[in-house]
Design an enzyme around this catalytic site. Structure first.
Site, PDB file in Angstrom:
ATOM      1  N   GLU A  61      18.748  28.815  56.813  1.00  0.00           N
ATOM      2  CA  GLU A  61      19.711  27.714  56.727  1.00  0.00           C
ATOM      3  C   GLU A  61      19.485  26.900  55.465  1.00  0.00           C
ATOM      4  O   GLU A  61      20.387  26.648  54.705  1.00  0.00           O
ATOM      5  CB  GLU A  61      19.559  26.788  57.941  1.00  0.00           C
ATOM      6  CG  GLU A  61      20.064  27.380  59.239  1.00  0.00           C
ATOM      7  CD  GLU A  61      21.574  27.313  59.363  1.00  0.00           C
ATOM      8  OE1 GLU A  61      22.181  26.446  58.732  1.00  0.00           O
ATOM      9  OE2 GLU A  61      22.133  28.153  60.092  1.00  0.00           O
ATOM     10  N   ARG A  78     -10.020  11.894  51.639  1.00  0.00           N
ATOM     11  CA  ARG A  78     -10.834  10.861  52.307  1.00  0.00           C
ATOM     12  C   ARG A  78     -10.890  11.100  53.799  1.00  0.00           C
ATOM     13  O   ARG A  78     -11.943  11.024  54.419  1.00  0.00           O
ATOM     14  CB  ARG A  78     -10.233   9.479  52.045  1.00  0.00           C
ATOM     15  CG  ARG A  78     -10.672   8.976  50.711  1.00  0.00           C
ATOM     16  CD  ARG A  78     -10.357   7.526  50.478  1.00  0.00           C
ATOM     17  NE  ARG A  78     -10.525   7.313  49.039  1.00  0.00           N
ATOM     18  CZ  ARG A  78      -9.991   6.346  48.346  1.00  0.00           C
ATOM     19  NH1 ARG A  78      -9.253   5.457  48.957  1.00  0.00           N
ATOM     20  NH2 ARG A  78     -10.189   6.249  47.062  1.00  0.00           N
ATOM     21  N   ARG A 100       9.170  24.495  53.313  1.00  0.00           N
ATOM     22  CA  ARG A 100       9.672  24.476  54.691  1.00  0.00           C
ATOM     23  C   ARG A 100      10.943  25.318  54.737  1.00  0.00           C
ATOM     24  O   ARG A 100      11.855  25.094  53.937  1.00  0.00           O
ATOM     25  CB  ARG A 100       9.943  23.036  55.129  1.00  0.00           C
ATOM     26  CG  ARG A 100      10.272  22.926  56.598  1.00  0.00           C
ATOM     27  CD  ARG A 100      10.297  21.477  57.042  1.00  0.00           C
ATOM     28  NE  ARG A 100       8.971  20.883  57.097  1.00  0.00           N
ATOM     29  CZ  ARG A 100       8.732  19.582  56.979  1.00  0.00           C
ATOM     30  NH1 ARG A 100       9.728  18.731  56.783  1.00  0.00           N
ATOM     31  NH2 ARG A 100       7.501  19.127  57.055  1.00  0.00           N
ATOM     32  N   LYS A 135       2.289  22.492  70.306  1.00  0.00           N
ATOM     33  CA  LYS A 135       1.291  21.423  70.442  1.00  0.00           C
ATOM     34  C   LYS A 135       1.588  20.624  71.715  1.00  0.00           C
ATOM     35  O   LYS A 135       2.695  20.700  72.253  1.00  0.00           O
ATOM     36  CB  LYS A 135       1.352  20.507  69.205  1.00  0.00           C
ATOM     37  CG  LYS A 135       0.824  21.198  67.956  1.00  0.00           C
ATOM     38  CD  LYS A 135       0.921  20.297  66.762  1.00  0.00           C
ATOM     39  CE  LYS A 135      -0.393  19.769  66.327  1.00  0.00           C
ATOM     40  NZ  LYS A 135      -0.354  19.104  65.009  1.00  0.00           N
ATOM     41  N   HIS A 143       3.384  28.136  61.115  1.00  0.00           N
ATOM     42  CA  HIS A 143       2.748  27.708  59.859  1.00  0.00           C
ATOM     43  C   HIS A 143       1.955  28.858  59.257  1.00  0.00           C
ATOM     44  O   HIS A 143       1.119  29.456  59.939  1.00  0.00           O
ATOM     45  CB  HIS A 143       1.760  26.563  60.109  1.00  0.00           C
ATOM     46  CG  HIS A 143       2.408  25.285  60.519  1.00  0.00           C
ATOM     47  ND1 HIS A 143       1.712  24.110  60.650  1.00  0.00           N
ATOM     48  CD2 HIS A 143       3.693  24.973  60.829  1.00  0.00           C
ATOM     49  CE1 HIS A 143       2.539  23.147  61.020  1.00  0.00           C
ATOM     50  NE2 HIS A 143       3.743  23.649  61.152  1.00  0.00           N
ATOM     51  N   GLU A 162       1.411  26.315  51.652  1.00  0.00           N
ATOM     52  CA  GLU A 162       1.683  26.217  53.090  1.00  0.00           C
ATOM     53  C   GLU A 162       3.169  26.478  53.326  1.00  0.00           C
ATOM     54  O   GLU A 162       4.001  25.828  52.696  1.00  0.00           O
ATOM     55  CB  GLU A 162       1.318  24.824  53.612  1.00  0.00           C
ATOM     56  CG  GLU A 162       1.529  24.704  55.125  1.00  0.00           C
ATOM     57  CD  GLU A 162       1.320  23.290  55.657  1.00  0.00           C
ATOM     58  OE1 GLU A 162       0.322  23.065  56.354  1.00  0.00           O
ATOM     59  OE2 GLU A 162       2.160  22.418  55.358  1.00  0.00           O
ATOM     60  N   HIS A 178       8.556  12.510  63.525  1.00  0.00           N
ATOM     61  CA  HIS A 178       7.859  11.993  62.339  1.00  0.00           C
ATOM     62  C   HIS A 178       8.272  10.540  62.063  1.00  0.00           C
ATOM     63  O   HIS A 178       7.434   9.677  61.805  1.00  0.00           O
ATOM     64  CB  HIS A 178       8.176  12.889  61.141  1.00  0.00           C
ATOM     65  CG  HIS A 178       7.487  12.476  59.888  1.00  0.00           C
ATOM     66  ND1 HIS A 178       6.148  12.726  59.665  1.00  0.00           N
ATOM     67  CD2 HIS A 178       7.926  11.798  58.797  1.00  0.00           C
ATOM     68  CE1 HIS A 178       5.813  12.228  58.498  1.00  0.00           C
ATOM     69  NE2 HIS A 178       6.863  11.659  57.946  1.00  0.00           N
TER      70      HIS A 178
END
Ligand code: GTP
Ligand code: MG
Length: 224
Positions: A61, A78, A100, A135, A143, A162, A178
């Site tokens: 798409e 960090r 993505r 998840k 992924h 990735e 998100h």
């Protein structure tokens, strides 16, 4: 027992200071990821256009590519206690370049992943299949961490990229989740969390239904 937090904080800051990356070397370091991203981005575009041309519909798409900003790279280093030195960052942070790929159907996600990873110059380093095993919050996506050679003027370097592959429904859910996380900064109210997980299950059911419907109309997709 008392902990001298200020001493701890200043020690960490001092350590980070000594490990700060020189600006010109940092630019070159990031450039290599930009090239790796372009290589994988082109491969996905070629797959999309060629499959479209073959007249069996385009499984892709749309495609988004993103390079981590130096700020977000530093923040991640960090967070995972990775010293800010090129070698350690290169070895431990493998999502500096990200692609993505949004597909129509779940089967397309696996087809595109297979078509990409079987290419000679693409090496698959890691697979996390959150579609087979979502998840706990309901997040689904496939992924991959792949490695691609990039030909520079005087040498060849391999760059990790990735690749997140997901359906339109998975992407719809992930972008809302998100935004909610961003708004509440980790303190998402329980009822919203539950509602989001329920929505993820609905999205998964919709994916199954759309796939069945599509198969009824066009027959199962056979591309490989
Ligand atoms: P990062 O350090 O964030 O990269 O995570 P990780 O190394 O544990 O890798 P993982 O494969 O679990 O997740 C990597 C990326 O997938 C994230 O940066 C997000 O883009 C996406 N992702 C993973 N989990 C979620 C989720 O629960 N919600 C949303 N919206 N995105 C997710
Ligand atoms: Mg990440």
């Amino acid at each position: 027992m008392t902990i001298d937090r200020s001493a701890l904080a200043s020690k960490t800051a001092a350590e980070l200071d000594t490990l700060r990356l020189p600006a010109d070397e940092l630019t070159h370091f990031m450039l290599v990821y930009k090239f790796g991203l372009a290589e994988i981005g082109t491969k996905i575009t070629i797959l999309a256009e060629e499959l479209q041309h073959r007249g069996r519909g385009n499984p892709i798409e749309h495609v988004i590519t993103r390079l981590k900003t130096v700020e977000s790279l530093t923040a991640k280093a960090r967070r995972i206690n990775c010293p800010m030195a090129f070698d350690t960052v290169r070895a431990r942070i493998r999502d500096i370049a990200g692609v993505r790929v949004i597909c129509s159907f779940v089967s397309d996600v696996y087809t595109v992943a297979e078509m990409l990873t079987r290419q000679q110059d693409v090496k698959l380093l890691q697979t996390k299949d959150y579609i087979a095993e979502p998840k706990a919050n309901g997040y689904r996506s496939l992924h991959l961490i792949v490695e691609i050679p990039v030909f520079l003027s005087d040498r060849v370097v391999t760059v990790p990229v990735e690749v997140q592959l997901r359906t339109v429904a998975m992407d719809f859910w992930a972008s809302l989740e998100h935004k909610i996380h961003y708004k509440y900064e980790q303190d998402v109210p329980d009822h919203l969390r539950a509602e989001l997980t329920a929505a993820a299950h609905d999205a998964a059911r919709l994916d199954e239904r759309m796939e069945r419907l599509h198969a009824q109309i066009h027959g199962p997709r056979h591309r490989t």
